[in-house]
Write an enzyme that holds these catalytic residues in place. Structure first.
Site, PDB file in Angstrom:
ATOM      1  N   ARG A   1      11.780  -4.946   5.410  1.00 44.88           N
ATOM      2  CA  ARG A   1      11.541  -3.554   5.005  1.00 44.88           C
ATOM      3  C   ARG A   1      12.336  -2.558   5.855  1.00 44.88           C
ATOM      4  NH1 ARG A   1       5.523  -1.758   5.542  1.00 44.88           N
ATOM      5  NH2 ARG A   1       5.826  -2.718   7.565  1.00 44.88           N
TER       6      ARG A   1
ATOM      7  N   LYS B   1       0.836  -1.212   0.000  1.00 44.26           N
ATOM      8  CA  LYS B   1       0.000   0.000   0.000  1.00 44.26           C
ATOM      9  C   LYS B   1       0.868   1.258   0.000  1.00 44.26           C
ATOM     10  CE  LYS B   1      -2.036  -1.093   3.937  1.00 44.26           C
ATOM     11  NZ  LYS B   1      -1.331  -2.358   4.255  1.00 44.26           N
TER      12      LYS B   1
ATOM     13  N   ARG C   1     -10.352   0.839   7.843  1.00 41.80           N
ATOM     14  CA  ARG C   1      -9.973  -0.514   8.239  1.00 41.80           C
ATOM     15  C   ARG C   1     -11.100  -1.217   8.976  1.00 41.80           C
ATOM     16  NH1 ARG C   1      -3.998   0.447   8.315  1.00 41.80           N
ATOM     17  NH2 ARG C   1      -2.996  -1.515   8.830  1.00 41.80           N
TER      18      ARG C   1
ATOM     19  N   ARG D   1      -1.149  -8.628  12.968  1.00 44.45           N
ATOM     20  CA  ARG D   1      -1.699  -7.615  12.041  1.00 44.45           C
ATOM     21  C   ARG D   1      -2.459  -8.297  10.904  1.00 44.45           C
ATOM     22  NH1 ARG D   1       3.898  -4.950  11.183  1.00 44.45           N
ATOM     23  NH2 ARG D   1       2.988  -3.898   9.389  1.00 44.45           N
TER      24      ARG D   1
ATOM     25  N   ARG E   1      10.651  -0.304  11.460  1.00 45.24           N
ATOM     26  CA  ARG E   1       9.497  -0.087  12.341  1.00 45.24           C
ATOM     27  C   ARG E   1       9.482  -1.055  13.517  1.00 45.24           C
ATOM     28  NH1 ARG E   1       4.504   0.378   8.208  1.00 45.24           N
ATOM     29  NH2 ARG E   1       3.552  -0.885   9.830  1.00 45.24           N
TER      30      ARG E   1
HETATM   31  P1  AP5 Z   1       4.826  -1.647   1.909  1.00 46.46           P
HETATM   32  O1  AP5 Z   1       4.500  -0.829   0.709  1.00 46.46           O
HETATM   33  O2  AP5 Z   1       5.549  -1.012   3.022  1.00 46.46           O
HETATM   34  O3  AP5 Z   1       3.501  -2.400   2.421  1.00 46.46           O
HETATM   35  P2  AP5 Z   1       2.239  -1.858   3.190  1.00 46.46           P
HETATM   36  O4  AP5 Z   1       1.036  -2.486   2.568  1.00 46.46           O
HETATM   37  O5  AP5 Z   1       2.271  -0.364   3.276  1.00 46.46           O
HETATM   38  O6  AP5 Z   1       2.497  -2.563   4.591  1.00 46.46           O
HETATM   39  P3  AP5 Z   1       2.357  -1.989   6.063  1.00 46.46           P
HETATM   40  O7  AP5 Z   1       3.138  -2.926   6.932  1.00 46.46           O
HETATM   41  O8  AP5 Z   1       2.709  -0.543   6.122  1.00 46.46           O
HETATM   42  O9  AP5 Z   1       0.836  -2.197   6.317  1.00 46.46           O
HETATM   43  P4  AP5 Z   1       0.076  -2.144   7.637  1.00 46.46           P
HETATM   44  O10 AP5 Z   1      -1.299  -2.027   7.164  1.00 46.46           O
HETATM   45  O11 AP5 Z   1       0.356  -3.283   8.542  1.00 46.46           O
HETATM   46  O12 AP5 Z   1       0.721  -0.897   8.396  1.00 46.46           O
HETATM   47  P5  AP5 Z   1       0.190   0.572   8.666  1.00 46.46           P
HETATM   48  O13 AP5 Z   1       1.347   1.464   8.765  1.00 46.46           O
HETATM   49  O14 AP5 Z   1      -0.900   0.922   7.747  1.00 46.46           O
HETATM   50  O15 AP5 Z   1       5.659  -2.924   1.396  1.00 46.46           O
HETATM   51  C1  AP5 Z   1       6.266  -3.811   2.331  1.00 46.46           C
HETATM   52  C2  AP5 Z   1       7.686  -4.173   1.847  1.00 46.46           C
HETATM   53  O16 AP5 Z   1       7.587  -5.019   0.702  1.00 46.46           O
HETATM   54  C3  AP5 Z   1       8.517  -2.960   1.416  1.00 46.46           C
HETATM   55  O17 AP5 Z   1       9.829  -3.141   1.838  1.00 46.46           O
HETATM   56  C4  AP5 Z   1       8.442  -2.946  -0.118  1.00 46.46           C
HETATM   57  O18 AP5 Z   1       9.646  -2.483  -0.697  1.00 46.46           O
HETATM   58  C5  AP5 Z   1       8.200  -4.417  -0.444  1.00 46.46           C
HETATM   59  N1  AP5 Z   1       7.246  -4.581  -1.539  1.00 46.46           N
HETATM   60  C6  AP5 Z   1       6.128  -3.833  -1.815  1.00 46.46           C
HETATM   61  N2  AP5 Z   1       5.488  -4.317  -2.897  1.00 46.46           N
HETATM   62  C7  AP5 Z   1       6.214  -5.408  -3.308  1.00 46.46           C
HETATM   63  C8  AP5 Z   1       6.058  -6.348  -4.401  1.00 46.46           C
HETATM   64  N3  AP5 Z   1       5.049  -6.251  -5.270  1.00 46.46           N
HETATM   65  N4  AP5 Z   1       6.988  -7.332  -4.494  1.00 46.46           N
HETATM   66  C9  AP5 Z   1       8.034  -7.430  -3.610  1.00 46.46           C
HETATM   67  N5  AP5 Z   1       8.219  -6.568  -2.588  1.00 46.46           N
HETATM   68  C10 AP5 Z   1       7.317  -5.574  -2.433  1.00 46.46           C
HETATM   69  O19 AP5 Z   1      -0.448   0.385  10.115  1.00 46.46           O
HETATM   70  C11 AP5 Z   1       0.375   0.115  11.224  1.00 46.46           C
HETATM   71  C12 AP5 Z   1      -0.478  -0.003  12.481  1.00 46.46           C
HETATM   72  O20 AP5 Z   1      -1.133   1.251  12.736  1.00 46.46           O
HETATM   73  C13 AP5 Z   1      -1.611  -1.022  12.406  1.00 46.46           C
HETATM   74  O21 AP5 Z   1      -1.166  -2.315  12.756  1.00 46.46           O
HETATM   75  C14 AP5 Z   1      -2.605  -0.437  13.417  1.00 46.46           C
HETATM   76  O22 AP5 Z   1      -2.208  -0.725  14.739  1.00 46.46           O
HETATM   77  C15 AP5 Z   1      -2.464   1.050  13.208  1.00 46.46           C
HETATM   78  N6  AP5 Z   1      -3.411   1.605  12.204  1.00 46.46           N
HETATM   79  C16 AP5 Z   1      -3.093   2.182  11.015  1.00 46.46           C
HETATM   80  N7  AP5 Z   1      -4.209   2.575  10.366  1.00 46.46           N
HETATM   81  C17 AP5 Z   1      -5.251   2.231  11.159  1.00 46.46           C
HETATM   82  C18 AP5 Z   1      -6.654   2.360  11.021  1.00 46.46           C
HETATM   83  N8  AP5 Z   1      -7.208   2.920   9.931  1.00 46.46           N
HETATM   84  N9  AP5 Z   1      -7.434   1.883  12.032  1.00 46.46           N
HETATM   85  C19 AP5 Z   1      -6.890   1.317  13.140  1.00 46.46           C
HETATM   86  N10 AP5 Z   1      -5.567   1.171  13.331  1.00 46.46           N
HETATM   87  C20 AP5 Z   1      -4.743   1.621  12.342  1.00 46.46           C
HETATM   88 MG    MG Z   2       2.438   1.015   4.848  1.00 47.88          MG
END
Ligand code: AP5
Ligand code: MG
Length: 223
Positions: free
Chosen positions: A130, A16, A91, A175, A164
């Site tokens: 990552r 994402k 979410r 997660r 992170r």
């Molecule tokens: P990356 O692009 O970083 O993936 P991502 O989908 O952004 O993964 P996240 O870990 O950020 O998602 P998340 O939903 O758990 O975390 P968030 O910060 O939103 O890609 C990952 C890696 O793979 C990178 O190194 C990239 O280079 C590589 N990659 C990407 N695409 C690839 C491909 N096609 N092939 C190979 N490699 C690839 O949330 C964190 C926490 O915040 C949550 O757990 C929760 O506690 C809280 N939170 C956030 N939003 C909310 C909400 N709306 N409601 C409640 N709690 C929330």
């Molecule tokens: Mg992310």
């Protein structure tokens, strides 16, 4: 508001953030990542950040109340009027309903919801490998997205990187569970509204970007 709202749905590691940043560069849409906003609040030690910290470290979802307050404040800023990519929001069903209400109030609407479809098993490796440039925020990966010169960010030349706190195997599994229980039902929700597209996010980064590009271009053309 004049711009489009594009939602990126997908579990941790789906890509994402990677794809939202690429769409931001190409389409001028603003990336709104609730995860990034919450991490900034934790770092700043705000009351919301203090409440969110333990939940994030355990891999759970932060309360709708905290997330909505943070998002609402960000959406009130003028740059969002040109359109936004929502990365990691909504979410929960409550967040999806609140988003509709918020957008109705500012004359906006959801243009597309895109599910990044991946295999859970591969996500642990993606997330665990990552790291992020401390200077410009560009995301990198030990195996899948390495800078041209090891240890130096291609984007800004920075040499400091961060990992992170929630990027460990146990938390990633938590997660993923939270995603399937609370967020995946939104795929059917947006499908029923005729807004859903699905992308095979097991492809490499460039191929996923091409698929997203096509969907976003169609959405923008139809706006
Ligand atoms: P990356 O692009 O970083 O993936 P991502 O989908 O952004 O993964 P996240 O870990 O950020 O998602 P998340 O939903 O758990 O975390 P968030 O910060 O939103 O890609 C990952 C890696 O793979 C990178 O190194 C990239 O280079 C590589 N990659 C990407 N695409 C690839 C491909 N096609 N092939 C190979 N490699 C690839 O949330 C964190 C926490 O915040 C949550 O757990 C929760 O506690 C809280 N939170 C956030 N939003 C909310 C909400 N709306 N409601 C409640 N709690 C929330
Ligand atoms: Mg992310």
């Amino acid at each position: 508001m004049a711009g489009q709202i594009v939602i990126l749905l997908g579990p941790p590691g789906a890509g994402k953030g990677t794809q939202a940043r690429m769409l931001e560069e190409r389409h001028g849409l603003v990336q709104l990542s609730t995860g990034d906003m919450l991490r900034a609040a934790v770092k700043a030690g705000t009351p919301a950040g203090l409440a969110a910290k333990a939940v994030m470290e355990a891999g759970g979802l932060v309360s709708d109340e905290i997330v909505l307050a943070i998002l609402q404040e960000r959406m009130a800023q003028p740059d969002v009027a040109k359109g936004a990519i929502l990365d990691g929001f909504p979410r929960t069903a409550v967040q999806a309903a609140a988003l509709d209400q918020l957008l109705a109030g500012i004359g906006g609407r959801v243009g597309a919801a895109i599910s990044l479809d991946v295999d859970d098993a591969a996500m642990v490796q993606r997330v665990a490998g990552r790291y992020t440039c401390a200077g410009c925020g560009e995301g990198w990966h030990d195996s899948f997205k390495q800078p041209e010169k090891a240890g130096t960010c291609d984007k800004c030349g920075g040499t400091e990187f961060t990992r992170r706190a929630d990027d460990n195997e146990t938390t990633v599994r938590g997660r993923l569970d939270a995603y399937h229980a609370q967020t995946a039902p939104l795929i059917a929700h947006y499908d029923a509204l005729g807004l859903l597209s699905r992308v095979d996010a097991m492809q490499d980064i460039a191929a996923v970007a091409r698929d997203l590009e096509r969907i976003v271009a169609e959405t923008t053309a139809g706006a």
